[in-house]
Each structure stands twice: as structure tokens, then as C-alpha cells.
Design an enzyme around this catalytic site. Structure first.
Site, PDB file in Angstrom:
ATOM      1  N   HIS A   1       3.528   6.700  -6.938  1.00 13.66           N
ATOM      2  CA  HIS A   1       2.814   7.875  -7.439  1.00 13.66           C
ATOM      3  C   HIS A   1       3.711   9.109  -7.360  1.00 13.66           C
ATOM      4  O   HIS A   1       3.699   9.967  -8.251  1.00 13.66           O
ATOM      5  CB  HIS A   1       1.558   8.078  -6.591  1.00 13.66           C
TER       6      HIS A   1
ATOM      7  N   HIS B   1       0.831  -1.209   0.000  1.00 13.24           N
ATOM      8  CA  HIS B   1       0.000   0.000   0.000  1.00 13.24           C
ATOM      9  C   HIS B   1       0.867   1.261   0.000  1.00 13.24           C
ATOM     10  O   HIS B   1       0.705   2.147  -0.854  1.00 13.24           O
ATOM     11  CB  HIS B   1      -0.903  -0.025   1.237  1.00 13.24           C
ATOM     12  N   GLU B   2       1.798   1.323   0.946  1.00 13.10           N
ATOM     13  CA  GLU B   2       2.643   2.526   1.033  1.00 13.10           C
ATOM     14  C   GLU B   2       3.546   2.665  -0.187  1.00 13.10           C
ATOM     15  O   GLU B   2       3.853   3.777  -0.619  1.00 13.10           O
ATOM     16  CB  GLU B   2       3.465   2.504   2.328  1.00 13.10           C
TER      17      GLU B   2
ATOM     18  N   HIS C   1       1.712   4.570  -2.876  1.00 10.64           N
ATOM     19  CA  HIS C   1       1.850   6.018  -2.706  1.00 10.64           C
ATOM     20  C   HIS C   1       3.231   6.464  -3.206  1.00 10.64           C
ATOM     21  O   HIS C   1       3.362   7.488  -3.881  1.00 10.64           O
ATOM     22  CB  HIS C   1       1.730   6.388  -1.228  1.00 10.64           C
TER      23      HIS C   1
END
Length: 711
Positions: A498, A491-492, A495
Site C-alpha cells: 500500500h 499481512h505486513e 501494508h
């Protein structure tokens, strides 16, 4: 016209690590609390000079003369302050906390003043109407448009009489958010429960026992010491055979930073966040009304995808109604199992839920989370994660040797197909005292084109709180993490990607900058899906002792258990989102007193949730996302973005039907181009449509979560 607004720091300041790193990487370990005030004071002066230059009538209203010099000075301030804020989160000390607290009002006042600066606002408006504006690229235009919006939201159009109060509101909110976070950290750090009778450890995994022995030794205690840090707390809730121990730990955990903490959690009354929450909500409400919005929720939507307060409330309410039948079924099954199989005949209590769930999962799917955990050594998981990223996005990840703030922190470079470094990132994996709980990604440096034409490459922090490696029988074991931890890491990293893979060169909209808050979770939640794919797990697992990969039959059991209790887990998140939303949309903050925040959270839970709430629970007092983490009136974005991310991932599932692999490089390239690379330079809805070719649908999310029958 050239920019000559900057002055050189004194020779002494040039040695200050918060100044010396310039556009490079900070020497984190060299920073002393005494460095903070002189460095930030100097950078504030530089930034103010840049503002004065920008509003000077002789400064032309164009990109090169107005935007770039201002961006240079404010970026230098933001980056140094960002380093201090980061250290405050991951390496908190009383001295650092005091130095950080001393400068926070000054930094807050500067940025508040920047947002309110009418002359600067008018200069940006002049730029937007200048012929040169048409020659700017799309990203630069978006920076200007966003800036004009942010000036309006920052109070630039307020009267001179109102501006001081508006600035005061920003300062007070910053200080309250800092205090809230510190109270949670202190309340978590202060608690320790010591066990000296080995029989009380029954049921706990070997590594949890070893970690507790290690904690006791570090604290100079006999036996085994357990804390409220999640890697220490949760194994007790999940595995301990002692119901009284589970209750003790649970009651301590849910009363942190509340008036009940002295009774249950070894806490102090000074750390009670009850009034802090009320004060923050009152200030947010006042801010919204000053800017002409009905409430803070409406204000929060100005830079988001969702179009109205009612739309978000309806979205969450409908989601709760879809999940509730499944949640009720989950709860009834668990209660019956606890009664018949675990002899919990007096009713399932909150401190029994994780324990009973683990037992039910083991019976139903014939494996335990602890058994599964042994197949996920962190180094092997990282190898697998990097393999996914490299296959999908055409980059190479290699170890780097950047300056760090702790011996456990690792650094990596990201290289393109030409072997050129395009980004760096840090990974800070383990929980420790002085480090804020949870997991997050943060921007250490953004991508931008510098005035000399060079590209400044991005740098990111990835922070987790996994259990640190411990010695077992005198031997240091490589750290293993749970499958939930694996999902967190992916998940991290989403980020991070991105931020790191953006191709936008205008700082204000490169990477995660400028992305609507309710779309910013799309890339992170997208990455979670790969944690359930056999072709991924097969290559990223190796048993801690035997080195063998995850067996296919265990994977099949794990997959069968994927949506185990997803009904009530989904409902839990929706209830938290509704609590946040209604606190900012319909809560009467102005007249609220005492436990009004807690009362609202209870009423929402009673309406939608299926699990009874214990009277002592004060979970809202540690809801850092909305009171210290920037998610105020934005927690719904996790579910909102989950609709988008599940739909995006379904494109990879469709590709797999043709290619045999979800790691389809062609689809990955399209995703990178249309979602990751554009950052905030265009609306998220446009980026989604560019990738998917249509509007988003909730179908994929319901299917992935086993909730499709609720349609």
C-alpha cells in the site's frame, strides 16, 4: 516567489548521520545517541523557520509558496525523528532511550504547536478559497482538505487560554505512550526461566530446545533458558507436557507490566502500567471535550470511515453475537477433549488451552503445527511471497544493499516493468533483546514530487519477531517459521505494498498517508488470503531437511483445520475491540481509580467471552496497540477492514473460476490501480466501490471464517 527560509547546518552537523542522509537512506549503524539532540534541535529550528515563513503575510497562499516549503522542512524533521523512533523500537539501549526521551517533548511540542497554529490554519483556509485551488490536482486538494480537518482536531480553533493546556495534553500523552511501551519491553526482557533437568523439556520441539540452549549460553547460564519473547514463550504453551511449566510461563506472561509482576514475572513495581492507562484515558477524554466531542471515540471517528460511536458499537456487538455460538461450541469441545483424552479432570485452565488445542488439532486433522513448520523455511517463504506480488502487480523484487541497523536485516528494491526502481523496503525478521515484540510496517520515506519535478520513491520497514535460526547438533539450520508467521509476513507485506506501490505524488495522501484508520488494514488482511491457496503454498514450501514441497494431503488437512477454533479466536478479537471502544466511548475516565480499566475489560469479557478469566490476568496492561501504538479507539478497524478485505479477495476467487488461478494478473492490476495506487487521495469507500462495483458485504468474511451459518 522563491523559498529562502533554510540555513545550512554547520560543518560538524553536516557529518551527523541524522542530517547527512538528506533525502537518501540513513546510515543507521553510524548513529550514536549523542547525535540525536544536535540533529533534532537543528531540524526543529528549520521547521519553525518554515512555519514562520508560511504565516508571514507576504507569503502567498498557494501550493508552491505555502505548502511545499512547509512540507520540505517538516518532512526532514519527521524522517530523522522517524529513524530515531524506529531504532528505539528495534535496537533499544539505555543510552538511546534516554536521548530519545530527552527530545520527545520538544518534537511533540512542535507538532502540537503546528496543529494549533491559528495563523497557519487561516493561511490554509485562504488557499482553499483561492482561485489557484481549483487548478490543483485531486490529491493536492485532498491534502488541503485533510489539513484543514487536522487543524481543527489539532486545536487551532481553541482560545489562546486553552491552547497551552491542549499542548500539554499532547506532550503528556506522548510521554505516557513511550513509558507504557518501555514498561512492556522491560517486563518482557527481564524474565528468564532456567531449566537444568532435561526431562522437564518433554514435548518441546527440537528447534525450541536448541533456541533455549542458545539463549542460556548467551546469558552465561547452564541448561536451557526460556523468556517471554513470543518465539520462546509460545512453544511451551503449545507443546510442553509439563503443566506446572506451562502455568509458570503463562502467569508470568499475563502479569507483565502489572502490580503482580514482581510475584510472577520477575518484574519491577516501577513497570506497572495500571496508572499509566488511567492517565492516558483521562487525557484523551479531556482532549475530546476541549474539541467539542462527547468522548474520545467520537473524536477518533472524525478521519475514519465509520460514521458514529453507536455504529461501531453495534458492529462489534453484532459480530460478537454471531461468533459466540461457534465459540461456545469450540470451548465445549476442547474442555471435553481435555477431560477425556488428556486427563485434565479438574477443569481446563488458561495455561492448558494452547496445549489442549494443539493435541485436539493433531487428533482431528492428523498433523501438528511443528510438523507443518518444517515446510516453511523463511528464504523459501520470501521467494513465494515475492512471486505472488510479482505475478499480481507486475513488479520485480530484488535484493538491495541498503545500510541497516542489525546484521539480520535484509533490504530489497521494487522495480517496474521497465526495470526502474520504484521503491525500497527493509525486512527485520527475528526477535531479539531490545526489540519491541509483535510485527508492524512503518513508513521510512514517502512518495512525493519534489520541487524540481523529480519523484522521491518510497521506502518501508517490515518488522517481525520470528524465531532466529539456531544450531542443531552444531549445524546452523535455516530458519523455519510457523504458518501463522507466514500469515503475519503476508499481512505486513500488504501494508508495505500500500505504501510502496502508490502513484500519488502529494506526500500527505501518498501510500498509507491519509488513509482512514479503519480501512488501512484492508490491503494487509487481503494478502493473508493467499496463505491458504495451494497454487501459492506449493511454490513457497520446501522441507527444512528434505527440500520437498508441502504434500497435498498435508495441505488438505491444514485447509480442513483452517477455521479450527475460529469461533473463539474471532470472539477474542471482538472482545479486545469492544474493550478498546468502550474505554474511549463510555468509560468514566475522570473519576476512575485503581483497577477500573481492568474491571471494564473483565465485565466485557464476562458478557461476551466463553473462556473463564483467571483472577491474576492483567493482559490489558500490555495492550500496546491502544496505549502505545496509535490504535486508541481504533482496534475495531481490524474487524471493520476484514469485511472489506474478504469482499475484495472474493473478486479474485471469482476470477479463479474463469481463469483457474487466484493469481489473476488482470484482477491484480485492477486492485493495484483502484486500491493500492490511490493511497489516501480519495475516500476508502470510493476506492472499494471503484474496485468492486458495489457496497461491501459481510458475506465473504463469514464464509471464509466458517461463521456463515450464524446469519
Amino acid at each position: 516567489m522563491t523559498n529562502s527560509i533554510t540555513s545550512k547546518p554547520s560543518p560538524e552537523l553536516q557529518q551527523n548521520p541524522l542530517i547527512a542522509f538528506g533525502r537518501g537512506i540513513c546510515a543507521y549503524s553510524e548513529i550514536k545517541p549523542s547525535d540525536i539532540a544536535p540533529a533534532i534541535d537543528f531540524l526543529l529550528q528549520q521547521a519553525q523557520s518554515a512555519v514562520d515563513h508560511a504565516v508571514d503575510p507576504s507569503t502567498p497562499a498557494n501550493w508552491n509558496d505555502l505548502v511545499e516549503p512547509l512540507e520540505d522542512a517538516t518532512e526532514s524533521l519527521s524522517r530523522s525523528w522517524g529513524v530515531i523512533s524506529h531504532l528505539n523500537s528495534v535496537a533499544d539501549t539505555p543510552e538511546l532511550r534516554a536521548a530519545y526521551g530527552e527530545m520527545m517533548p520538544k518534537v511533540s511540542a512542535f507538532f502540537s504547536g503546528l496543529g494549533q497554529n491559528l495563523a497557519l490554519y487561516l493561511k490554509f483556509k485562504a488557499l482553499s478559497q483561492d482561485p489557484s485551488f481549483t487548478k490543483l490536482n485531486y490529491a493536492q486538494k485532498k491534502v488541503i482538505d485533510n489539513s484543514l480537518r487536522d487543524f481543527r482536531l489539532g486545536g487551532a480553533e481553541l482560545s489562546d487560554a486553552d491552547k497551552p493546556r491542549f499542548a500539554q495534553i499532547q506532550d503528556e500523552q506522548a510521554l505516557l505512550g513511550k513509558a507504557f511501551s518501555e514498561h512492556v519491553l522491560d517486563a518482557t526482557d527481564s524474565f528468564v526461566h532456567v531449566i537444568t533437568d532435561q526431562s522437564e523439556l518433554k514435548g518441546l520441539p527440537e528447534d525450541a530446545i536448541a533456541a533455549a540452549a542458545d539463549t542460556a549460553q548467551q546469558k552465561g547460564l547452564e541448561g536451557w533458558a526460556f523468556t517471554l519473547h513470543f518465539p520462546s514463550y509460545y512453544p511451551i504453551m503449545q507443546y510442553s507436557e509439563s503443566r506446572s511449566l506451562r502455568r509458570l510461563m503463562y502467569e508470568a506472561y499475563v502479569t507483565r507490566a502489572s502490580e503482580l509482576a514482581p510475584q510472577y514475572a520477575q518484574g519491577k513495581v516501577d513497570w506497572d502500567n495500571t496508572q499509566n492507562m488511567l492517565e492516558q484515558l483521562k487525557l484523551r477524554d479531556e482532549e475530546a471535550h476541549m474539541l467539542g466531542f462527547k468522548n474520545y471515540a467520537a473524536l477518533s471517528l472524525a478521519p475514519k470511515m465509520a460514521s458514529s460511536v453507536e455504529e461501531v458499537d453495534t458492529f462489534l456487538t453484532n459480530f460478537a453475537q454471531k461468533a459466540k455460538p461457534f465459540a461456545l461450541k469450540d470451548w465445549q469441545e476442547l474442555s471435553e477433549f481435555a477431560k477425556t483424552e488428556l486427563s485434565i479432570v479438574d477443569g481446563l485452565e488458561p495455561w492448558d488451552i494452547a496445549f489442549a488445542s494443539e493435541k485436539l488439532k493433531q487428533e482431528r486433522y492428523a498433523f501438528s503445527e511443528n510438523e507443518l513448520k518444517q515446510y516453511f523455511p523463511l528464504p523459501k517463504v520470501l521467494e513465494g511471497l515475492f512471486g505472488v506480488i510479482q505475478t499480481l502487480f507486475g513488479v520485480k523484487i530484488e535484493k538491495a544493499d541498503l545500510p541497516t541497523w542489525h546484521a539480520d536485516v535484509q533490504s530489497f528494491s521494487v522495480k517496474n516493468t521497465e526495470n526502474k526502481i520504484v521503491a525500497y523496503f527493509y525486512l527485520d525478521p527475528y526477535a531479539r533483546p531490545g526489540k519491541r515484540g509483535g510485527a508492524w510496517m512503518d513508513d521510512a520515506r514517502g512518495r512525493r514530487e519534489l520541487p524540481n519535478g523529480e519523484i522521491q520513491i518510497p521506502v518501508a520497514y517490515l518488522v517481525c519477531n520470528f524465531a532466529a535460526p539456531v544450531k542443531v547438533n552444531g549445524v546452523l539450520r535455516q530458519p523455519t517459521i510457523t504458518h501463522d508467521d507466514v500469515i503475519t509476513l503476508f499481512h505486513e507485506s500488504g501494508h508495505g505494498l500500500h505504501h510502496l506501490l502508490t502513484q500519488v505524488s502529494a506526500l500527505g495522501v501518498s501510500g498509507i498517508n491519509g488513509v482512514e484508520w479503519d480501512a488501512v488494514e484492508l490491503p494487509s488482511q487481503f494478502m493473508e488470503n493467499f496463505c491458504w491457496e495451494w497454487e501459492v503454498l506449493e511454490k513457497m514450501t520446501a522441507h527444512a531437511e528434505t527440500g520437498k514441497p508441502l504434500p497435498k494431503d498435508l495441505f488438505n488437512k491444514m485447509l480442513a483445520a483452517k477455521n479450527f477454533q475460529n469461533g473463539y479466536m474471532t470472539l477474542r478479537q471482538v472482545v479486545m475491540s469492544l474493550t478498546d471502544w468502550r474505554l474511549h466511548a463510555s468509560f468514566d475516565a475522570k473519576n476512575a481509580q485503581d483497577h477500573a480499566v481492568l474491571d471494564l475489560s473483565r465485565s466485557i469479557a464476562e458478557q461476551f467471552n466463553v473462556i473463564p478469566q483467571p483472577a491474576i490476568s492483567r493482559w490489558i496492561n500490555t495492550f500496546s496497540h491502544i496505549f502505545a501504538g496509535g490504535y486508541a479507539a481504533g482496534y475495531y478497524s481490524y474487524k471493520w477492514a476484514e469485511v472489506l478485505s474478504a469482499d475484495v479477495y472474493s473478486a479474485f476467487e471469482e476470477a479463479a473460476k474463469l481463469t483457474g488461478s487466484v493469481l489473476d494478473a488482470e484482477t491484480g492490476k485492477r486492485y493495484r490501480t483502484e486500491i493500492l495506487e490511490v493511497g489516501g487521495s480519495r475516500p476508502a469507500a470510493e476506492s472499494f466501490k471503484a474496485f468492486r462495483g458495489r457496497e461491501p458485504s459481510i458475506d465473504a468474511l463469514l464464509r471464509h471464517g466458517g461463521l456463515a451459518l450464524a446469519n
